[in-house]
Design a protein around this motif. Structure first.
Motif, PDB file in Angstrom:
ATOM      1  N   THR A 150       0.840  -1.204   0.000  1.00 58.76           N
ATOM      2  CA  THR A 150       0.000   0.000   0.000  1.00 58.76           C
ATOM      3  C   THR A 150       0.881   1.262   0.000  1.00 58.76           C
ATOM      4  OG1 THR A 150      -0.231   0.274   2.406  1.00 58.76           O
ATOM      5  CG2 THR A 150      -1.764  -1.261   1.328  1.00 58.76           C
ATOM      6  N   GLY A 151       0.335   2.315  -0.578  1.00 62.95           N
ATOM      7  CA  GLY A 151       1.118   3.558  -0.718  1.00 62.95           C
ATOM      8  C   GLY A 151       2.260   3.351  -1.699  1.00 62.95           C
ATOM      9  N   ALA A 152       1.999   2.586  -2.769  1.00 62.16           N
ATOM     10  CA  ALA A 152       3.073   2.125  -3.664  1.00 62.16           C
ATOM     11  C   ALA A 152       3.391   3.099  -4.792  1.00 62.16           C
ATOM     12  CB  ALA A 152       2.709   0.756  -4.243  1.00 62.16           C
ATOM     13  N   GLY A 153       2.703   4.238  -4.826  1.00 58.36           N
ATOM     14  CA  GLY A 153       2.918   5.171  -5.931  1.00 58.36           C
ATOM     15  C   GLY A 153       4.117   6.081  -5.733  1.00 58.36           C
ATOM     16  N   THR A 154       4.553   6.255  -4.511  1.00 49.74           N
ATOM     17  CA  THR A 154       5.637   7.211  -4.228  1.00 49.74           C
ATOM     18  C   THR A 154       6.539   6.687  -3.103  1.00 49.74           C
ATOM     19  OG1 THR A 154       4.252   8.356  -2.596  1.00 49.74           O
ATOM     20  CG2 THR A 154       4.228   9.251  -4.842  1.00 49.74           C
ATOM     21  N   GLY A 155       7.653   7.377  -2.895  1.00 45.57           N
ATOM     22  CA  GLY A 155       8.488   7.231  -1.703  1.00 45.57           C
ATOM     23  C   GLY A 155       8.874   5.801  -1.355  1.00 45.57           C
ATOM     24  N   LEU A 156       8.696   5.461  -0.084  1.00 48.31           N
ATOM     25  CA  LEU A 156       9.129   4.152   0.416  1.00 48.31           C
ATOM     26  C   LEU A 156       8.341   3.026  -0.239  1.00 48.31           C
ATOM     27  CD1 LEU A 156       9.395   4.955   4.264  1.00 48.31           C
ATOM     28  CD2 LEU A 156      11.006   5.472   2.427  1.00 48.31           C
ATOM     29  N   GLY A 157       7.026   3.230  -0.389  1.00 49.44           N
ATOM     30  CA  GLY A 157       6.171   2.178  -0.947  1.00 49.44           C
ATOM     31  C   GLY A 157       6.562   1.816  -2.360  1.00 49.44           C
ATOM     32  N   ARG A 158       6.923   2.824  -3.140  1.00 50.73           N
ATOM     33  CA  ARG A 158       7.357   2.543  -4.520  1.00 50.73           C
ATOM     34  C   ARG A 158       8.621   1.680  -4.516  1.00 50.73           C
ATOM     35  NH1 ARG A 158       8.054   6.286  -9.897  1.00 50.73           N
ATOM     36  NH2 ARG A 158       9.415   4.835 -10.958  1.00 50.73           N
ATOM     37  N   SER A 159       9.557   2.036  -3.650  1.00 46.52           N
ATOM     38  CA  SER A 159      10.807   1.275  -3.591  1.00 46.52           C
ATOM     39  C   SER A 159      10.559  -0.152  -3.079  1.00 46.52           C
ATOM     40  CB  SER A 159      11.794   2.009  -2.678  1.00 46.52           C
ATOM     41  OG  SER A 159      13.011   1.324  -2.633  1.00 46.52           O
ATOM     42  N   ILE A 160       9.653  -0.295  -2.113  1.00 47.44           N
ATOM     43  CA  ILE A 160       9.322  -1.633  -1.588  1.00 47.44           C
ATOM     44  C   ILE A 160       8.709  -2.482  -2.712  1.00 47.44           C
ATOM     45  CG2 ILE A 160       7.820  -2.911   0.015  1.00 47.44           C
ATOM     46  CD1 ILE A 160       8.070  -0.299   1.864  1.00 47.44           C
ATOM     47  N   ALA A 161       7.777  -1.892  -3.456  1.00 51.64           N
ATOM     48  CA  ALA A 161       7.114  -2.625  -4.543  1.00 51.64           C
ATOM     49  C   ALA A 161       8.131  -3.020  -5.620  1.00 51.64           C
ATOM     50  CB  ALA A 161       6.002  -1.763  -5.137  1.00 51.64           C
ATOM     51  N   GLU A 162       9.010  -2.099  -5.979  1.00 50.26           N
ATOM     52  CA  GLU A 162      10.019  -2.401  -7.016  1.00 50.26           C
ATOM     53  C   GLU A 162      10.972  -3.499  -6.537  1.00 50.26           C
ATOM     54  OE1 GLU A 162      10.213   2.056  -9.092  1.00 50.26           O
ATOM     55  OE2 GLU A 162      11.669   1.522  -7.551  1.00 50.26           O
ATOM     56  N   THR A 163      11.345  -3.430  -5.259  1.00 49.89           N
ATOM     57  CA  THR A 163      12.265  -4.438  -4.714  1.00 49.89           C
ATOM     58  C   THR A 163      11.601  -5.815  -4.704  1.00 49.89           C
ATOM     59  OG1 THR A 163      13.330  -2.765  -3.354  1.00 49.89           O
ATOM     60  CG2 THR A 163      13.611  -5.043  -2.642  1.00 49.89           C
ATOM     61  N   PHE A 164      10.345  -5.869  -4.263  1.00 45.94           N
ATOM     62  CA  PHE A 164       9.643  -7.158  -4.202  1.00 45.94           C
ATOM     63  C   PHE A 164       9.463  -7.737  -5.611  1.00 45.94           C
ATOM     64  CE2 PHE A 164       7.350  -7.365   0.156  1.00 45.94           C
ATOM     65  CZ  PHE A 164       8.494  -6.923   0.788  1.00 45.94           C
ATOM     66  N   ALA A 165       9.133  -6.878  -6.575  1.00 43.17           N
ATOM     67  CA  ALA A 165       8.952  -7.355  -7.952  1.00 43.17           C
ATOM     68  C   ALA A 165      10.280  -7.854  -8.517  1.00 43.17           C
ATOM     69  CB  ALA A 165       8.379  -6.234  -8.812  1.00 43.17           C
ATOM     70  N   ARG A 166      11.348  -7.134  -8.228  1.00 38.51           N
ATOM     71  CA  ARG A 166      12.683  -7.553  -8.700  1.00 38.51           C
ATOM     72  C   ARG A 166      13.061  -8.924  -8.137  1.00 38.51           C
ATOM     73  NH1 ARG A 166      16.403  -4.177  -5.821  1.00 38.51           N
ATOM     74  NH2 ARG A 166      16.658  -5.999  -4.521  1.00 38.51           N
ATOM     75  N   GLU A 167      12.576  -9.204  -6.916  1.00 37.70           N
ATOM     76  CA  GLU A 167      12.877 -10.491  -6.273  1.00 37.70           C
ATOM     77  C   GLU A 167      11.864 -11.566  -6.653  1.00 37.70           C
ATOM     78  OE1 GLU A 167      15.547 -11.321  -4.591  1.00 37.70           O
ATOM     79  OE2 GLU A 167      16.431  -9.321  -4.669  1.00 37.70           O
ATOM     80  N   GLY A 168      11.011 -11.268  -7.641  1.00 34.16           N
ATOM     81  CA  GLY A 168      10.168 -12.317  -8.222  1.00 34.16           C
ATOM     82  C   GLY A 168       8.717 -12.317  -7.795  1.00 34.16           C
TER      83      GLY A 168
ATOM     84  N   VAL B 270      -2.505 -15.358  -1.116  1.00 35.08           N
ATOM     85  CA  VAL B 270      -2.029 -14.027  -0.704  1.00 35.08           C
ATOM     86  C   VAL B 270      -0.882 -14.270   0.273  1.00 35.08           C
ATOM     87  CG1 VAL B 270      -2.672 -11.851   0.408  1.00 35.08           C
ATOM     88  CG2 VAL B 270      -4.385 -13.119  -0.897  1.00 35.08           C
ATOM     89  N   ASP B 271       0.347 -13.965  -0.156  1.00 35.98           N
ATOM     90  CA  ASP B 271       1.511 -14.309   0.669  1.00 35.98           C
ATOM     91  C   ASP B 271       2.018 -13.164   1.537  1.00 35.98           C
ATOM     92  OD1 ASP B 271       2.026 -17.008  -0.503  1.00 35.98           O
ATOM     93  OD2 ASP B 271       2.294 -15.818  -2.325  1.00 35.98           O
ATOM     94  N   LEU B 272       2.076 -11.969   0.952  1.00 37.21           N
ATOM     95  CA  LEU B 272       2.782 -10.868   1.624  1.00 37.21           C
ATOM     96  C   LEU B 272       1.967  -9.586   1.595  1.00 37.21           C
ATOM     97  CD1 LEU B 272       6.195 -11.256  -0.294  1.00 37.21           C
ATOM     98  CD2 LEU B 272       5.557 -12.379   1.848  1.00 37.21           C
ATOM     99  N   LEU B 273       2.008  -8.874   2.721  1.00 36.45           N
ATOM    100  CA  LEU B 273       1.445  -7.516   2.760  1.00 36.45           C
ATOM    101  C   LEU B 273       2.490  -6.573   3.341  1.00 36.45           C
ATOM    102  CD1 LEU B 273      -0.922  -5.356   2.821  1.00 36.45           C
ATOM    103  CD2 LEU B 273      -1.250  -6.064   5.201  1.00 36.45           C
ATOM    104  N   VAL B 274       2.708  -5.448   2.691  1.00 38.16           N
ATOM    105  CA  VAL B 274       3.420  -4.349   3.355  1.00 38.16           C
ATOM    106  C   VAL B 274       2.427  -3.197   3.466  1.00 38.16           C
ATOM    107  CG1 VAL B 274       5.406  -2.809   3.402  1.00 38.16           C
ATOM    108  CG2 VAL B 274       5.632  -5.095   2.403  1.00 38.16           C
ATOM    109  N   ALA B 275       1.960  -2.950   4.693  1.00 36.43           N
ATOM    110  CA  ALA B 275       0.998  -1.875   4.962  1.00 36.43           C
ATOM    111  C   ALA B 275       1.802  -0.607   5.216  1.00 36.43           C
ATOM    112  CB  ALA B 275       0.125  -2.242   6.152  1.00 36.43           C
ATOM    113  N   ASN B 276       2.006   0.129   4.140  1.00 37.76           N
ATOM    114  CA  ASN B 276       2.933   1.272   4.159  1.00 37.76           C
ATOM    115  C   ASN B 276       2.229   2.619   4.049  1.00 37.76           C
ATOM    116  OD1 ASN B 276       5.584   2.782   3.241  1.00 37.76           O
ATOM    117  ND2 ASN B 276       4.161   2.980   1.519  1.00 37.76           N
ATOM    118  N   ALA B 277       1.016   2.650   3.482  1.00 41.22           N
ATOM    119  CA  ALA B 277       0.346   3.940   3.249  1.00 41.22           C
ATOM    120  C   ALA B 277       0.228   4.715   4.559  1.00 41.22           C
ATOM    121  CB  ALA B 277      -1.040   3.713   2.653  1.00 41.22           C
ATOM    122  N   GLY B 278       0.540   5.993   4.505  1.00 44.06           N
ATOM    123  CA  GLY B 278       0.452   6.806   5.715  1.00 44.06           C
ATOM    124  C   GLY B 278       0.482   8.276   5.375  1.00 44.06           C
TER     125      GLY B 278
END
Ligand SMILES: NC(=O)c1ccc[n+]([C@@H]2O[C@H](COP(=O)([O-])OP(=O)(O)OC[C@H]3O[C@@H](n4cnc5c(N)ncnc54)[C@H](O)[C@@H]3O)[C@@H](O)[C@H]2O)c1
Length: 255
Positions: free
Chosen positions: A13-31, A85-93
């Motif tokens: 969540t909150g994946a459009g900017t900042g930390l959430g974007r980097s978390i999403a990109e990292t998770f996608a890069r790791e498969g 559903v394996d993973l959640l990062v609840a990042n939006a804030g």
């Protein structure tokens, strides 16, 4: 693609900017296949583009994490279309205002708790409904150093982030027997949309700035420093870690 999150389905969540974007990109890069949640579709699509350009896969869902039922629909669709559903990062804030108790408005208090705490609750509850019958799952909530220590003028924000840390520990205790882990990551200062203006104002006062930086021994972090901590907690290397609040803060809480 071969990575540490191969065959995992994640929601960030909150994946459009900042930390959430980097978390999403990292998770996608790791498969992982990643569902990108946020309020602004155009920002989410930029994250999607970047993931796809790097060979990853993701999809976008634009919604308010605190709205009743919104995150349930996302988790239900992920389970129906991708099997689990394996993973959640609840990042939006959000940070609305930086105020002490007597200046805190009712609006600030209500909205900060609604997004930062209720939003985390609705996100976690949505995925747990699938993780419990699966007998597996992994949740990371993004709290803050303001969820571990007092800070000037952080009334609503600090209350919400201490709430997130406590809430996450309860999940860890209640759901360990289902093979589910839950941890908080508590970032220190990373310059993003949430604090850019406040940091800019502080920089214009050299004395205040040097006092502030004395509390940041390693300086500011980068979004990927937080993303890497989330990756570790979601990986099998962290299989015996649950219920912690991990400071990722360049030494802020130590100083
Ligand atoms: N940047 C820092 O220094 C720092 C430090 C400690 C904690 N944090 C926490 O990290 C998280 C990410 O913040 P960031 O620094 O990347 O800032 P950011 O403003 O770039 O990211 C927050 C994201 O959450 C989204 N969001 C806000 N309310 C939402 C809602 N109701 N529904 C769906 N999405 C919503 C925003 O659209 C935005 O994309 C926040 O929880 C923040 O409190 C940040």
């Amino acid at each position: 693609m071969n990575g540490r999150l191969q065959n995992k389905n994640a929601i960030v969540t909150g994946a459009g900017t900042g930390l959430g974007r980097s978390i999403a990109e990292t998770f996608a890069r790791e498969g992982a296949f990643v569902v990108l949640i946020g309020r602004r579709r155009n920002k989410l699509e930029q994250t999607l583009q970047s993931i796809e350009n790097n060979g990853g896969s993701a999809e976008v869902a634009s919604l308010d994490v605190a709205e009743i039922g919104a995150m349930d629909e996302v988790a239900d669709r992920l389970a129906a279309e991708h099997g689990k559903v394996d993973l959640l990062v609840a990042n939006a804030g959000i940070v609305i205002a930086r105020e002490a108790v007597l200046e805190t408005t009712e609006e600030d208090w209500q909205e900060t708790l609604r997004v930062n705490l209720t939003g985390v609750h609705r996100s976690c509850k949505a995925v747990l409904r699938h993780m419990v019958p699966q007998r597996s799952g992994n949740l990371v909530t993004i709290a803050s150093i303001c969820g571990q220590t007092g800070m000037a003028k952080r009334t609503s924000y600090g209350a919400s982030k201490f709430g997130v840390v406590g809430y996450t520990r309860n999940i860890a205790v209640d759901y360990a027997r289902f093979g589910i882990r839950a941890n908080s990551v508590c970032p220190g200062f990373v310059e993003t949309d949430i604090n850019r203006e406040a940091l800019h104002n502080m920089r214009s006062d050299p004395e205040r700035w040097s006092q502030f930086m004395a509390h940041n021994p390693l300086g500011f972090g980068q979004p990927e420093d937080v993303a890497n901590a989330c990756l570790f907690l979601c990986s099998d290397e962290a299989r015996w870690i649950t219920g912690i609040d991990l400071s990722v803060d360049g030494g802020y809480t130590a100083a």
